[in-house]
Structures are given as structure tokens and as C-alpha cells.
Design an enzyme around this catalytic site. Structure first.
Site, PDB file in Angstrom:
ATOM      1  N   GLU A 119      -0.200  -8.347   8.396  1.00 34.26           N
ATOM      2  CA  GLU A 119       0.067  -6.984   8.852  1.00 34.26           C
ATOM      3  C   GLU A 119       1.195  -6.403   7.966  1.00 34.26           C
ATOM      4  O   GLU A 119       1.533  -5.079   7.728  1.00 34.26           O
ATOM      5  CB  GLU A 119       0.202  -6.320  10.244  1.00 34.26           C
ATOM      6  CG  GLU A 119      -0.943  -6.605  11.191  1.00 34.26           C
ATOM      7  CD  GLU A 119      -2.295  -5.772  10.545  1.00 34.26           C
ATOM      8  OE1 GLU A 119      -2.042  -4.564  10.292  1.00 34.26           O
ATOM      9  OE2 GLU A 119      -3.255  -6.468  10.306  1.00 34.26           O
ATOM     10  N   PRO A 154       0.807  -1.301   0.120  1.00 33.36           N
ATOM     11  CA  PRO A 154       0.030   0.189   0.007  1.00 33.36           C
ATOM     12  C   PRO A 154       0.821   1.383  -0.091  1.00 33.36           C
ATOM     13  O   PRO A 154       0.246   2.301  -0.360  1.00 33.36           O
ATOM     14  CB  PRO A 154      -1.063   0.056   1.389  1.00 33.36           C
ATOM     15  CG  PRO A 154      -0.487  -1.594   1.859  1.00 33.36           C
ATOM     16  CD  PRO A 154       0.534  -1.930   1.054  1.00 33.36           C
ATOM     17  N   ARG A 164      -2.009  -7.526 -21.109  1.00 32.13           N
ATOM     18  CA  ARG A 164      -2.542  -6.939 -22.336  1.00 32.13           C
ATOM     19  C   ARG A 164      -1.842  -6.171 -23.296  1.00 32.13           C
ATOM     20  O   ARG A 164      -2.045  -6.007 -24.387  1.00 32.13           O
ATOM     21  CB  ARG A 164      -3.892  -6.466 -21.810  1.00 32.13           C
ATOM     22  CG  ARG A 164      -3.714  -4.942 -21.066  1.00 32.13           C
ATOM     23  CD  ARG A 164      -5.248  -4.653 -20.621  1.00 32.13           C
ATOM     24  NE  ARG A 164      -5.900  -3.944 -21.783  1.00 32.13           N
ATOM     25  CZ  ARG A 164      -5.655  -2.703 -22.376  1.00 32.13           C
ATOM     26  NH1 ARG A 164      -4.695  -1.935 -21.910  1.00 32.13           N
ATOM     27  NH2 ARG A 164      -6.493  -2.483 -23.311  1.00 32.13           N
ATOM     28  N   ASP A 203      -7.083   3.261 -25.943  1.00 33.95           N
ATOM     29  CA  ASP A 203      -7.253   2.987 -24.592  1.00 33.95           C
ATOM     30  C   ASP A 203      -7.312   4.716 -23.823  1.00 33.95           C
ATOM     31  O   ASP A 203      -6.476   5.597 -24.275  1.00 33.95           O
ATOM     32  CB  ASP A 203      -5.744   2.398 -23.747  1.00 33.95           C
ATOM     33  CG  ASP A 203      -5.594   1.024 -23.706  1.00 33.95           C
ATOM     34  OD1 ASP A 203      -6.808   0.778 -24.494  1.00 33.95           O
ATOM     35  OD2 ASP A 203      -4.867   0.412 -23.297  1.00 33.95           O
TER      36      ASP A 203
HETATM   37  C1  JE8 Z   1      -1.848  -5.880   1.941  1.00 32.74           C
HETATM   38  C2  JE8 Z   1      -2.680  -3.316  -0.719  1.00 32.74           C
HETATM   39  C3  JE8 Z   1      -1.362  -3.107  -2.717  1.00 32.74           C
HETATM   40  C4  JE8 Z   1      -3.428  -1.987  -2.062  1.00 32.74           C
HETATM   41  C5  JE8 Z   1      -0.804  -5.041  -0.308  1.00 32.74           C
HETATM   42  C6  JE8 Z   1      -0.016  -5.911   0.304  1.00 32.74           C
HETATM   43  C7  JE8 Z   1       0.050  -7.234   2.604  1.00 32.74           C
HETATM   44  C8  JE8 Z   1      -0.313  -2.264   6.265  1.00 32.74           C
HETATM   45  N1  JE8 Z   1      -1.714  -2.893   6.187  1.00 32.74           N
HETATM   46  C9  JE8 Z   1      -1.574  -4.253   5.539  1.00 32.74           C
HETATM   47  C10 JE8 Z   1      -2.588  -3.095   7.264  1.00 32.74           C
HETATM   48  C11 JE8 Z   1      -4.039  -3.709   6.952  1.00 32.74           C
HETATM   49  C12 JE8 Z   1      -3.979  -4.761   6.181  1.00 32.74           C
HETATM   50  C13 JE8 Z   1      -3.044  -4.649   4.956  1.00 32.74           C
HETATM   51  C14 JE8 Z   1      -2.981  -6.096   4.286  1.00 32.74           C
HETATM   52  N2  JE8 Z   1      -1.894  -6.122   3.328  1.00 32.74           N
HETATM   53  C15 JE8 Z   1      -2.372  -4.598   1.488  1.00 32.74           C
HETATM   54  C16 JE8 Z   1      -2.017  -4.309   0.214  1.00 32.74           C
HETATM   55  C17 JE8 Z   1      -2.417  -2.914  -1.610  1.00 32.74           C
HETATM   56  N3  JE8 Z   1      -0.658  -3.068  -3.426  1.00 32.74           N
HETATM   57  N4  JE8 Z   1      -3.427  -0.905  -2.848  1.00 32.74           N
HETATM   58  N5  JE8 Z   1      -3.984  -1.691  -0.986  1.00 32.74           N
HETATM   59  N6  JE8 Z   1      -3.651  -2.573  -0.070  1.00 32.74           N
HETATM   60  C18 JE8 Z   1      -0.469  -6.339   1.712  1.00 32.74           C
HETATM   61  C19 JE8 Z   1      -0.776  -7.080   3.868  1.00 32.74           C
END
Ligand code: JE8
Length: 244
Positions: free
Chosen positions: A115, A88, A152, A166
Site C-alpha cells: 500500500e 502515484p 535516451r 521528438d
Molecule cells: C505503487 C504508481 C508511480 C503510478 C508507485 C509506487 C507503491 C496507494 N496505492 C499504492 C494503493 C494501490 C496500490 C499502489 C501500489 N504502489 C504504485 C505506484 C505510480 N510512480 N503512476 N501509478 N502507480 C507504488 C505501491
């Protein structure tokens, strides 16, 4: 030249159908791309093949241990893969980034859960990518989104003309599309599309794309490559909200 995409995950089953279906599945059959999905648990620790543990310093949830991730990623790096952590906090996946990644011969996508990963794993990755500002439960769906956006674009995956138009290649939203029947529940296909006049059709579509972008995503107009004719049309929209 086949592009290679490896994925590291504790849920390999999530990738089975999506990578065998539709355009991605066909690209794999045509050997435009080949996939390797690796179960991180094969590198899990102890009798329970553990891949996670409690966070140092306390707090809720579990963190992915570095040893299984290093064991899974290092051989892929040694093969020359560009290693991408789905995260994220990563750089946002855009059409421009998808086009850049589509030129790489070998990608390895690392999917976290819980997490997230032990911070030391970041030293082993080339880049971190996020698919957008919403919270998901892990990196697997983001990895599939990235694969879809990239595959794609591989030459031969789809009719080349299909991505020249696109939305993010023209810098505008797409024009409205119609197919049969000509009239459906009182809603008619715009007559220009039935006229057989390709010049008129092209102008109508450009006008519609400009109108839709001005209405829904005016931010895109700032970087879209616009002609003087486009700017004249946009001027007409703001002069008269009811004009077509
Ligand atoms: C993820 C993710 C992308 C996006 C990607 C990898 C691994 C820190 N947070 C982790 C806490 C809440 C739960 C989360 C779960 N998690 C989420 C993503 C992503 N690329 N655009 N949104 N979320 C992980 C664990």
C-alpha cells in the site's frame, strides 16, 4: 561523465533484462550510464528480513517500514544522489522533467510496493514522481519508464537528431513514417517521400504533424512553437476538413 542511477527495490530481478537491452543496455556498455540495483531485503528486519508491517490505525494491506528504506537510501544520499520516490501522488513525469533529470549526475530511484511507504520516508527524498494517472502495483515499472525516458537523452545514447524531432520537443505529434515496400496490400507510400525533393518532404512532414496534432491532441497546439506558415496551414484544416 557517466551518469549513475541507483534503484532500491524488493524485486531487483525486474530490472535485469530491461537495463541490459536495447538503447539502455548500449548506453551502459558505452559507460554513458551505470546502474546499481539494491535489494531492499538486505536491510530487512529479523530472521524473515521483513520490509513491511500492518498499518497503524488499521485498514487493508501492508505498509513498507521506514528502517530498511532509510538504511538503503542514506548511503546513496551521502554519495550525493538526487533521491526520487516513485509515487502515484508525485509530480507527473513529462518530457521537460526527463530533460531536467538527464542533467543530474546521480539519481536514486526508490520503489515502493504493497500500500506504499511509511510517511516518514518522504523526509528522506528530494522529489516524488508519478508516470501517470493509473494505478500500478508498485514503483518498479515507473522507475524503468523514468530510466528509459532519461537515458535516451544522454549525449551519445541515440543519434542526436532523433530527439530534436521528438514529439514533445517540437511540441507536436510526430509525422507518419514509411519504409519499404513502396506499395503494400494496396496502400502506397505518399509519392512526395519518393520525390527526392527534401524541401517538399520537410513541408509535407510539418503539415502532417500539424494535422495529426490538430486531430488528436489539439491541447498541444496551445504551447507548441508555431510559425506564421504553421498557423496558415492550421487555418486551412479548419476551413476544409477534407483538405490534405
Ligand atoms: C505503487 C504508481 C508511480 C503510478 C508507485 C509506487 C507503491 C496507494 N496505492 C499504492 C494503493 C494501490 C496500490 C499502489 C501500489 N504502489 C504504485 C505506484 C505510480 N510512480 N503512476 N501509478 N502507480 C507504488 C505501491
Amino acid at each position: 561523465m557517466t551518469m549513475r542511477v541507483d534503484v532500491v527495490t524488493i524485486f531487483p530481478e525486474l530490472f535485469e533484462l530491461p537495463l541490459r537491452t536495447s538503447i539502455i543496455g548500449r548506453a551502459a556498455e558505452q559507460a554513458l550510464v551505470s546502474f546499481g540495483v539494491h535489494d531492499l531485503r538486505e536491510h530487512g528486519i529479523g530472521r524473515h528480513r521483513s520490509v513491511d508491517d500492518y498499518p497503524y490505525g488499521g485498514g487493508a494491506g501492508m505498509v513498507m517500514r521506514p528502517e530498511p528504506l532509510f538504511a538503503a537510501i542514506e548511503p546513496l544520499r551521502a554519495q550525493g544522489a538526487e533521491v526520487i520516490l516513485m509515487d502515484p501522488a508525485g509530480e507527473r513525469l513529462t518530457d521537460a522533467l526527463a530533460r531536467q533529470l538527464a542533467r543530474a549526475p546521480h539519481l536514486a530511484l526508490v520503489c515502493g510496493r504493497y500500500e506504499g511507504i511509511d510517511e516518514r520516508v518522504r523526509h528522506l527524498v528530494d522529489r516524488e514522481v508519478s508516470i501517470g494517472d493509473y494505478v500500478l502495483t508498485g514503483g518498479e515499472l515507473p522507475a524503468l519508464v523514468l530510466i528509459d525516458a532519461v537515458v535516451r537523452l544522454l549525449p551519445g545514447a541515440i543519434l542526436e537528431a532523433s530527439h530534436e524531432g521528438d514529439s514533445f520537443a517540437t511540441g507536436l505529434l510526430e509525422y507518419p513514417q514509411y519504409t519499404r515496400p513502396e506499395s503494400f496490400r494496396g496502400m502506397d507510400v505518399p509519392p512526395v517521400l519518393l520525390s527526392g525533393n527534401h524541401g517538399e518532404v520537410d513541408r509535407w512532414r510539418r503539415r502532417q504533424a500539424l494535422r495529426r496534432t490538430a486531430d488528436r491532441r489539439p491541447d498541444l497546439l496551445e504551447s507548441a512553437p508555431l510559425t506564421d506558415a504553421d498557423r496558415t496551414i492550421l487555418g486551412e484544416f479548419s476551413d476544409d476538413a477534407g483538405s490534405s
